[in-house]
Design a protein around this motif. Structure first.
Motif, mmCIF file in Angstrom:
data_model
loop_
_atom_site.group_PDB
_atom_site.id
_atom_site.type_symbol
_atom_site.label_atom_id
_atom_site.label_comp_id
_atom_site.label_asym_id
_atom_site.label_seq_id
_atom_site.Cartn_x
_atom_site.Cartn_y
_atom_site.Cartn_z
ATOM 1 N N ASN A 132 -5.464 -18.162 -4.873
ATOM 2 C CA ASN A 132 -4.470 -18.021 -3.923
ATOM 3 C C ASN A 132 -3.225 -18.917 -4.393
ATOM 4 O O ASN A 132 -2.356 -19.161 -3.594
ATOM 5 N N ASP A 133 -3.304 -19.088 -5.923
ATOM 6 C CA ASP A 133 -2.221 -19.639 -6.427
ATOM 7 C C ASP A 133 -1.482 -18.805 -7.300
ATOM 8 O O ASP A 133 -0.695 -17.795 -6.838
ATOM 9 N N ASN A 134 -2.072 -18.906 -8.762
ATOM 10 C CA ASN A 134 -1.520 -17.561 -9.611
ATOM 11 C C ASN A 134 -2.777 -16.708 -9.754
ATOM 12 O O ASN A 134 -2.602 -15.884 -10.776
ATOM 13 N N TYR A 135 -3.531 -16.732 -9.044
ATOM 14 C CA TYR A 135 -4.838 -15.719 -8.987
ATOM 15 C C TYR A 135 -5.306 -15.254 -7.695
ATOM 16 O O TYR A 135 -5.352 -16.195 -6.770
ATOM 17 N N LEU A 136 -5.535 -14.136 -7.590
ATOM 18 C CA LEU A 136 -6.254 -13.566 -6.113
ATOM 19 C C LEU A 136 -7.116 -12.693 -6.558
ATOM 20 O O LEU A 136 -7.117 -11.512 -7.277
ATOM 21 N N SER A 137 -8.461 -12.788 -6.038
ATOM 22 C CA SER A 137 -9.554 -11.910 -5.901
ATOM 23 C C SER A 137 -10.036 -11.809 -4.655
ATOM 24 O O SER A 137 -10.540 -12.830 -4.021
ATOM 25 N N GLN A 138 -10.078 -10.452 -4.113
ATOM 26 C CA GLN A 138 -10.492 -10.158 -2.843
ATOM 27 C C GLN A 138 -11.596 -9.180 -2.809
ATOM 28 O O GLN A 138 -11.579 -8.156 -3.484
ATOM 29 N N VAL A 139 -12.390 -9.115 -1.636
ATOM 30 C CA VAL A 139 -13.288 -8.138 -1.313
ATOM 31 C C VAL A 139 -13.257 -7.402 0.124
ATOM 32 O O VAL A 139 -12.810 -8.233 0.885
ATOM 33 N N PHE A 140 -13.053 -6.212 0.021
ATOM 34 C CA PHE A 140 -13.019 -5.386 1.252
ATOM 35 C C PHE A 140 -13.876 -4.871 1.622
ATOM 36 O O PHE A 140 -14.290 -3.812 1.209
ATOM 37 N N GLU A 141 -14.759 -5.077 2.892
ATOM 38 C CA GLU A 141 -15.895 -4.835 3.247
ATOM 39 C C GLU A 141 -15.698 -3.149 3.632
ATOM 40 O O GLU A 141 -14.759 -2.878 4.443
ATOM 41 N N GLY A 142 -16.515 -2.297 3.165
ATOM 42 C CA GLY A 142 -16.389 -1.006 3.545
ATOM 43 C C GLY A 142 -15.614 0.017 3.015
ATOM 44 O O GLY A 142 -15.679 1.084 3.013
ATOM 45 N N GLU A 143 -14.818 -0.422 2.200
ATOM 46 C CA GLU A 143 -13.961 0.132 1.180
ATOM 47 C C GLU A 143 -14.446 0.895 0.189
ATOM 48 O O GLU A 143 -15.149 0.425 -0.628
ATOM 49 N N GLU A 144 -14.037 2.221 -0.021
ATOM 50 C CA GLU A 144 -14.608 3.075 -1.107
ATOM 51 C C GLU A 144 -13.559 3.046 -2.290
ATOM 52 O O GLU A 144 -12.814 2.484 -2.383
ATOM 53 N N HIS A 145 -14.173 3.855 -3.103
ATOM 54 C CA HIS A 145 -13.368 4.033 -4.360
ATOM 55 C C HIS A 145 -12.361 5.386 -4.549
ATOM 56 O O HIS A 145 -12.927 6.292 -5.177
ATOM 57 N N ASN A 146 -11.496 5.033 -3.819
ATOM 58 C CA ASN A 146 -10.606 6.459 -3.694
ATOM 59 C C ASN A 146 -9.161 5.989 -3.528
ATOM 60 O O ASN A 146 -8.878 4.752 -3.112
ATOM 61 N N GLU A 147 -8.292 6.737 -3.529
ATOM 62 C CA GLU A 147 -6.629 6.692 -3.148
ATOM 63 C C GLU A 147 -6.360 6.155 -1.959
ATOM 64 O O GLU A 147 -5.728 5.374 -1.874
ATOM 65 N N LYS A 148 -7.126 6.616 -1.099
ATOM 66 C CA LYS A 148 -7.013 6.404 0.367
ATOM 67 C C LYS A 148 -7.221 4.649 0.530
ATOM 68 O O LYS A 148 -6.172 3.909 1.204
ATOM 69 N N ALA A 149 -8.167 4.205 -0.120
ATOM 70 C CA ALA A 149 -8.423 2.864 0.029
ATOM 71 C C ALA A 149 -7.557 2.005 -0.548
ATOM 72 O O ALA A 149 -6.915 0.788 -0.231
ATOM 73 N N TRP A 150 -6.851 2.467 -1.948
ATOM 74 C CA TRP A 150 -6.093 1.719 -2.615
ATOM 75 C C TRP A 150 -4.663 1.858 -1.862
ATOM 76 O O TRP A 150 -4.173 0.822 -2.013
ATOM 77 N N ARG A 151 -4.419 2.880 -1.340
ATOM 78 C CA ARG A 151 -3.247 2.980 -0.554
ATOM 79 C C ARG A 151 -3.185 1.870 0.615
ATOM 80 O O ARG A 151 -2.227 1.396 0.817
ATOM 81 N N ASN A 152 -4.347 1.752 1.310
ATOM 82 C CA ASN A 152 -4.492 1.024 2.447
ATOM 83 C C ASN A 152 -4.275 -0.384 2.267
ATOM 84 O O ASN A 152 -3.891 -1.356 2.745
ATOM 85 N N ARG A 153 -4.399 -0.918 0.907
ATOM 86 C CA ARG A 153 -4.484 -2.185 0.429
ATOM 87 C C ARG A 153 -3.353 -2.661 -0.547
ATOM 88 O O ARG A 153 -3.460 -3.697 -1.077
ATOM 89 N N PHE A 154 -2.767 -1.791 -1.128
ATOM 90 C CA PHE A 154 -1.617 -1.715 -2.050
ATOM 91 C C PHE A 154 -0.789 -3.025 -1.595
ATOM 92 O O PHE A 154 -0.023 -3.377 -2.569
ATOM 93 N N ASP A 155 -0.393 -2.969 -0.440
ATOM 94 C CA ASP A 155 0.589 -4.043 0.167
ATOM 95 C C ASP A 155 0.249 -5.440 -0.301
ATOM 96 O O ASP A 155 0.930 -6.223 -0.718
ATOM 97 N N LYS A 156 -1.236 -5.533 -0.261
ATOM 98 C CA LYS A 156 -1.675 -6.821 -0.603
ATOM 99 C C LYS A 156 -1.448 -7.285 -2.356
ATOM 100 O O LYS A 156 -0.945 -8.349 -2.517
ATOM 101 N N ALA A 157 -1.633 -6.352 -2.903
ATOM 102 C CA ALA A 157 -1.225 -6.644 -4.263
ATOM 103 C C ALA A 157 0.373 -6.770 -4.551
ATOM 104 O O ALA A 157 0.745 -7.696 -5.250
ATOM 105 N N LEU A 158 1.134 -6.017 -4.052
ATOM 106 C CA LEU A 158 2.645 -6.146 -3.951
ATOM 107 C C LEU A 158 2.766 -7.489 -3.322
ATOM 108 O O LEU A 158 3.896 -8.257 -4.044
ATOM 109 N N LEU A 159 2.211 -8.050 -2.284
ATOM 110 C CA LEU A 159 2.856 -9.254 -1.665
ATOM 111 C C LEU A 159 2.390 -10.324 -2.512
ATOM 112 O O LEU A 159 3.371 -11.256 -2.677
ATOM 113 N N PHE A 160 1.487 -10.235 -3.295
ATOM 114 C CA PHE A 160 0.729 -11.327 -4.270
ATOM 115 C C PHE A 160 1.628 -11.373 -5.418
ATOM 116 O O PHE A 160 1.998 -12.396 -5.843
ATOM 117 N N LEU A 161 2.033 -10.329 -6.106
ATOM 118 C CA LEU A 161 2.868 -10.123 -7.332
ATOM 119 C C LEU A 161 4.238 -10.617 -6.904
ATOM 120 O O LEU A 161 4.926 -11.072 -7.752
#
Length: 303
Positions: free
Chosen positions: A269-298
């Motif tokens: 939560n400072d210069n590093y963020l590692s998160q787990v999203f329950e039930g999320e699969e390995h596909n573009e839909k899942a990554w689209r749904n949480r891309f905002d989390k990556a952008l916000l952190f960066l």
């Protein structure tokens, strides 16, 4: 300018209509001295054309055909990265940023494997990597991770910096991807810390492959990481994973990577963020749904 960049310029600046009439410029056939030519799409933030005095940070993204446009994406489901960025910019949650979406090729598996980690692979593991690459359609027989990064750092980035109003320093240059794209994004920041200060890996494919003999390139990648972690004072990393489909195998690997980063001075939560999203699969839909989390952190505005 290199010959390959001159040729690339000839097919540049086609204005591509994407969702919400976003401003996307397309390099249809960007040539390289290091890897095969490919398409590159450049998403420009709002007011880019009207505010000529402003320069922008740049985010380089892997698997570019899946980044911006549903029509070119796997299963017609893209990350809609431009739309997500636009929403966050309009809400003043992040500043405006340019997104460079780099399409993959049949050599994806070899280009996205951290090449300097290959020295820690067994001969059997190297053979399996090559076999997987061939199944993906590659006819190459050598690792291409270093060549792919040279393409980005020595050819693509200079072109982007010379044709767009960018902030060229490492502080304003980031890289992102999912699955194997997350792996090469980590590798880019580790190999070129003077170029990339931020990296994000969604559902990073640390295991690379699974077999019945318990051989695992993930250990080779961790050995490489232990010795090449960039300075925590000047870098930040985002990683995440789901718990369904392929992502269900990632948590143990991600926890070991988290431990490496923590030992190297990175703080959650400072210069590093590692998160787990329950039930999320390995596909573009899942990554689209949480891309905002990556952008916000960066790119969060209060950094």
């Amino acid at each position: 300018m290199k010959r390959s960049l001159i040729k690339a310029a000839l097919c540049f600046l086609a204005l591509t209509p994407v969702a919400n009439a976003q401003d996307v410029r397309t390099l249809e056939h960007f040539e390289s001295e290091y890897v095969d030519a490919r398409q590159v799409d450049v998403w420009l933030p709002p007011n880019y054309e009207t505010d000529k005095n402003m320069s922008y940070p740049v985010l380089y993204m892997q698997d570019g055909q899946n980044v911006l446009n549903d029509e070119t994406a796997t299963d017609n489901t893209s990350w809609q990265a431009g739309r997500t960025a636009l929403d966050l910019i309009k809400q003043d949650k992040i500043g405006p940023v340019i997104i460079v979406a780099i399409w993959n090729t049949p050599d994806r598996f070899l280009e996205y494997f951290p090449e300097n980690a290959a020295q820690y692979l067994t001969d059997s593991e190297k053979k399996q990597v090559m076999e997987l690459a061939q199944k993906d359609g590659s006819n190459k027989k050598q690792f291409l991770g270093d060549e792919y990064l040279k393409f980005i750092v020595a050819e693509l980035k200079p072109y982007i910096d010379s044709h767009f109003r960018t902030l060229k320093d490492a502080k304003n240059t980031a890289i992102c991807g999912s699955s194997m794209g997350g792996l090469i994004s980590m590798y880019a920041a580790f190999e070129y810390p003077e170029v990339f200060s931020k990296a994000a890996g969604l559902s990073t494919h640390w295991p690379v492959f699974f077999d019945n003999n318990d051989t695992n390139p993930a250990e080779a990648i961790r050995k490489y990481m232990e010795m090449h972690v960039p300075a925590p004072k000047s870098h930040r990393f985002y990683f995440d994973l789901g718990t369904a489909s392929l992502d269900q195998y990632y948590e143990d690997h991600q926890q070991q990577v988290d431990a490496i980063m923590e030992r190297s001075g990175y703080a959650q939560n400072d210069n590093y963020l590692s998160q787990v999203f329950e039930g999320e699969e390995h596909n573009e839909k899942a990554w689209r749904n949480r891309f905002d989390k990556a952008l916000l952190f960066l790119y969060k505005s209060d950094q």
